[in-house]
Scaffold this motif. Structure first.
Motif, PDB file in Angstrom:
ATOM      1  N   MET A  21       0.849  -1.203   0.000  1.00 38.28           N
ATOM      2  CA  MET A  21       0.000   0.000   0.000  1.00 38.28           C
ATOM      3  C   MET A  21       0.878   1.243   0.000  1.00 38.28           C
ATOM      4  N   GLY A  22       0.395   2.278  -0.683  1.00 37.32           N
ATOM      5  CA  GLY A  22       1.158   3.516  -0.775  1.00 37.32           C
ATOM      6  C   GLY A  22       1.226   4.265   0.535  1.00 37.32           C
ATOM      7  N   SER A  23       0.280   4.002   1.429  1.00 38.38           N
ATOM      8  CA  SER A  23       0.233   4.684   2.725  1.00 38.38           C
ATOM      9  C   SER A  23      -0.515   3.822   3.716  1.00 38.38           C
ATOM     10  N   GLN A  24      -0.185   4.001   4.984  1.00 40.09           N
ATOM     11  CA  GLN A  24      -0.933   3.303   6.029  1.00 40.09           C
ATOM     12  C   GLN A  24      -2.405   3.719   5.982  1.00 40.09           C
ATOM     13  N   SER A  25      -2.658   4.945   5.472  1.00 42.56           N
ATOM     14  CA  SER A  25      -4.047   5.434   5.403  1.00 42.56           C
ATOM     15  C   SER A  25      -4.884   4.615   4.421  1.00 42.56           C
ATOM     16  N   ASP A  26      -4.243   3.785   3.594  1.00 38.66           N
ATOM     17  CA  ASP A  26      -4.987   2.929   2.654  1.00 38.66           C
ATOM     18  C   ASP A  26      -5.516   1.657   3.333  1.00 38.66           C
ATOM     19  N   ILE A  66      -0.420  -7.424  -5.090  1.00 38.34           N
ATOM     20  CA  ILE A  66      -1.568  -6.503  -5.088  1.00 38.34           C
ATOM     21  C   ILE A  66      -1.025  -5.171  -4.585  1.00 38.34           C
ATOM     22  N   ALA A  67      -1.279  -4.114  -5.346  1.00 36.46           N
ATOM     23  CA  ALA A  67      -0.758  -2.800  -4.957  1.00 36.46           C
ATOM     24  C   ALA A  67      -1.897  -1.790  -4.921  1.00 36.46           C
ATOM     25  N   ALA A  68      -2.064  -1.164  -3.768  1.00 38.27           N
ATOM     26  CA  ALA A  68      -3.133  -0.184  -3.591  1.00 38.27           C
ATOM     27  C   ALA A  68      -2.528   1.196  -3.432  1.00 38.27           C
ATOM     28  N   ALA A  69      -3.086   2.162  -4.143  1.00 34.31           N
ATOM     29  CA  ALA A  69      -2.575   3.524  -4.019  1.00 34.31           C
ATOM     30  C   ALA A  69      -3.642   4.518  -4.459  1.00 34.31           C
ATOM     31  N   GLY A  70      -3.473   5.745  -3.981  1.00 37.80           N
ATOM     32  CA  GLY A  70      -4.448   6.779  -4.324  1.00 37.80           C
ATOM     33  C   GLY A  70      -3.796   8.004  -4.921  1.00 37.80           C
ATOM     34  N   LYS A  71      -4.610   8.896  -5.413  1.00 34.44           N
ATOM     35  CA  LYS A  71      -4.193  10.151  -6.068  1.00 34.44           C
ATOM     36  C   LYS A  71      -3.379   9.827  -7.344  1.00 34.44           C
ATOM     37  N   ALA A  72      -2.158  10.385  -7.467  1.00 35.32           N
ATOM     38  CA  ALA A  72      -1.291  10.034  -8.610  1.00 35.32           C
ATOM     39  C   ALA A  72      -0.708   8.671  -8.282  1.00 35.32           C
ATOM     40  N   ALA A  73      -1.498   7.623  -8.557  1.00 33.34           N
ATOM     41  CA  ALA A  73      -1.255   6.293  -7.979  1.00 33.34           C
ATOM     42  C   ALA A  73      -0.258   5.509  -8.822  1.00 33.34           C
ATOM     43  N   VAL A 116       2.002  -8.057   4.095  1.00 33.29           N
ATOM     44  CA  VAL A 116       1.455  -6.695   3.987  1.00 33.29           C
ATOM     45  C   VAL A 116       2.574  -5.690   4.272  1.00 33.29           C
ATOM     46  N   ARG A 117       2.742  -4.721   3.379  1.00 40.43           N
ATOM     47  CA  ARG A 117       3.773  -3.697   3.542  1.00 40.43           C
ATOM     48  C   ARG A 117       3.249  -2.336   3.087  1.00 40.43           C
ATOM     49  N   VAL A 118       3.770  -1.285   3.694  1.00 39.75           N
ATOM     50  CA  VAL A 118       3.542   0.073   3.192  1.00 39.75           C
ATOM     51  C   VAL A 118       4.827   0.537   2.518  1.00 39.75           C
ATOM     52  N   MET A 119       4.700   0.895   1.244  1.00 43.78           N
ATOM     53  CA  MET A 119       5.835   1.424   0.470  1.00 43.78           C
ATOM     54  C   MET A 119       5.259   2.398  -0.539  1.00 43.78           C
ATOM     55  N   SER A 120       5.962   3.463  -0.777  1.00 42.25           N
ATOM     56  CA  SER A 120       5.427   4.463  -1.684  1.00 42.25           C
ATOM     57  C   SER A 120       6.330   4.637  -2.903  1.00 42.25           C
ATOM     58  N   ALA A 121       5.703   4.754  -4.058  1.00 41.29           N
ATOM     59  CA  ALA A 121       6.481   5.006  -5.280  1.00 41.29           C
ATOM     60  C   ALA A 121       7.164   6.366  -5.212  1.00 41.29           C
ATOM     61  N   HIS A 122       6.603   7.261  -4.399  1.00 43.47           N
ATOM     62  CA  HIS A 122       7.136   8.629  -4.336  1.00 43.47           C
ATOM     63  C   HIS A 122       7.954   8.884  -3.081  1.00 43.47           C
ATOM     64  N   SER A 130     -10.140   8.841  -3.524  1.00 43.31           N
ATOM     65  CA  SER A 130      -9.453  10.058  -3.081  1.00 43.31           C
ATOM     66  C   SER A 130     -10.478  11.177  -2.942  1.00 43.31           C
ATOM     67  N   SER A 131      -9.977  12.358  -2.560  1.00 45.26           N
ATOM     68  CA  SER A 131     -10.888  13.505  -2.405  1.00 45.26           C
ATOM     69  C   SER A 131     -11.239  14.123  -3.759  1.00 45.26           C
ATOM     70  N   PHE A 132     -10.585  13.669  -4.830  1.00 43.31           N
ATOM     71  CA  PHE A 132     -10.826  14.225  -6.157  1.00 43.31           C
ATOM     72  C   PHE A 132     -11.665  13.260  -6.991  1.00 43.31           C
ATOM     73  N   MET A 133     -12.865  13.643  -7.325  1.00 43.24           N
ATOM     74  CA  MET A 133     -13.760  12.836  -8.169  1.00 43.24           C
ATOM     75  C   MET A 133     -13.862  11.389  -7.681  1.00 43.24           C
ATOM     76  N   ASP A 134     -13.917  11.226  -6.375  1.00 43.41           N
ATOM     77  CA  ASP A 134     -14.120   9.902  -5.758  1.00 43.41           C
ATOM     78  C   ASP A 134     -13.087   8.855  -6.188  1.00 43.41           C
ATOM     79  N   GLY A 135     -11.922   9.279  -6.618  1.00 43.44           N
ATOM     80  CA  GLY A 135     -10.862   8.317  -6.937  1.00 43.44           C
ATOM     81  C   GLY A 135     -10.669   8.075  -8.418  1.00 43.44           C
ATOM     82  N   LEU A 136     -11.303   8.895  -9.250  1.00 42.75           N
ATOM     83  CA  LEU A 136     -11.093   8.743 -10.700  1.00 42.75           C
ATOM     84  C   LEU A 136      -9.623   8.982 -11.055  1.00 42.75           C
ATOM     85  N   ASP A 137      -8.993   9.904 -10.317  1.00 42.59           N
ATOM     86  CA  ASP A 137      -7.549  10.147 -10.535  1.00 42.59           C
ATOM     87  C   ASP A 137      -6.736   8.874 -10.285  1.00 42.59           C
ATOM     88  N   SER A 138      -7.057   8.186  -9.169  1.00 44.73           N
ATOM     89  CA  SER A 138      -6.329   6.950  -8.835  1.00 44.73           C
ATOM     90  C   SER A 138      -6.581   5.882  -9.898  1.00 44.73           C
TER      91      SER A 138
END
Ligand code: RP5
Length: 167
Positions: A11-16, A64-71, A36-42, A92-100
């Motif tokens: 997951m990109g963040s623990q918040s996921d 399995i990789a979960a991420a939000g925003k610029a995912a 299960v691990r938290v790791m971020s591409a950024h 996400s907070s933008f268009m309910d996750g269409l960005d992700s």
């Protein structure tokens, strides 16, 4: 040191995690171990790259990789491994996750990521199980039972609905 679980959930963040708990629960309900691990591409790009480069050797079969925003996480992991990568777009907070969703699905030719719906950790788990079941007869049997149970539940709910309307 990584265990040799067949599925890795990154997951990109623990918040996921609240959204992805269902993924872990679904895998465990089929008796499938998951790392299960938290790791971020950024934020931790080196860790993400190292994980993906070593995942095959470490015994991982599906990521399995979960991420939000610029995912970018699922795509970056896929760039460093030949293992199948299933991407889960986080709402996400933008268009309910269409960005992700678009960030994960719109991969360039040559680097596929199997993308499930926004927040669909349950389907990501099932798809991973289906991949594992190609070489695991016990898992295949459980999947057949799972489909039969779902069909039976729909028939029961249909019958209950029809009965309540006729009352
Ligand atoms: C993404 O940014 C994560 O996958 C998460 O969905 C989103 C927000 O992360 P936090 O700011 O909550 O850590 O990288």
């Amino acid at each position: 040191m990584m265990k040799n679980a067949p599925v890795a959930l990154i997951m990109g963040s623990q918040s996921d995690y609240p959204s992805m708990e269902v993924c872990v629960k679904t895998l465990k309900s089929f008796g499938v171990d998951v790392d299960v691990r938290v790791m971020s591409a950024h934020r931790t790009p080196d860790d993400a790259a190292d994980f993906a480069k070593n995942a095959l050797t470490n015994g991982t079969k599906v990521i399995i990789a979960a991420a939000g925003k610029a995912a970018h996480l699922p795509g970056v992991l896929a760039a460093f491994t030949i293992l199948p990568v299933i991407g889960v777009p986080m709402k996400s907070s933008f268009m309910d996750g269409l960005d992700s969703l678009l960030s994960i699905a719109q991969m360039p030719p040559g680097i596929p990521v199997a993308t499930v719906g926004v927040g669909a950790g349950d389907n990501a788990a099932l798809l991973a199980i289906q991949i594992l079941a190609l070489s695991d007869a016990d898992l295949a049997k459980k999947l057949h039972q799972h489909k039969a149970d779902m069909a039976e539940n729909v028939r029961k709910s249909s019958a209950a609905l029809v009965a309540s309307i006729q009352d």
